[in-house]
Design an enzyme around this catalytic site. Sequence first.
Site: not given
Length: 268
Positions: A122-123
């Site tokens: 994930d970012h």
Amino acid sequence: MERQRLSDYAVGLFDVLPSRKSVKKAIKLGLLTVDGAKADTGLWVQPGMTLEVMKDEKSAKTYELKVPVVFEDDYLAIVNKPAGLTTSGNSFKTLENTLAFNLEPGNQPDAYQQPKPIHRLDHATSGLVIVAKTKAVRVALGKALQEGQISKFYKAIVSGDTPSHGEIHTPIEGQKAHTTYKKVKSRSDKLYTLLELSPITGRTHQLRIHCAEEGFPIVGDKLYGGVIGPGKGLFLCAYRIGFQHPVTGAAIDAHIDLPQKFNRLLKD
């Protein structure tokens, strides 16, 4: 599965292939691959095939951001993605676009000009990402990932106290999802707990969803109800990864130290 030709099946399968015309163009340019080989428009899609669409390397731009390299040889690498950097996608500032800047060029006949991450974080999540430097290794590692042959371990700081260990089987979007966890330590005030988490399956946001549903959301997780306490960002790090090297057969066991913000938050 209904029998379909690739030119029909791939429409809408990837964001960059919204139409039949875009699929045919990707096939013509050699950017759409099936099991690592360039695809053909008339190919009949079969269960178990691995379909991937790649960027046009001739037009790929390099994002000159220094990223720590934990392991590298002529076939693959393991890098430490910082939180706040997207793994890959249509934007310029991605981990994928930093790889040519950080890694040595491959010397194998099927080496990529721009190496490819074989999985995503994930970012907001920091930590280890495996990168393929050749087409054959990308296919091999992709299959190893699908078959559960790559062990991934995360550490997260969650809100409150937790059991000493456990397993979570709550489905995600109707699909089976399985996470194991064990407590590493809690603060004396029980406000925060450090967990080691291992996703047995690979659903989107699996660890974040499972922790939240068990009543101990990850600190800093705005999407799933995590406490926005001291420190910045999401307290989730992919700190260890293990697998068999697809070419040499060597056992790879890579790990990193947790970001300093973890230690600061765990201090009593």
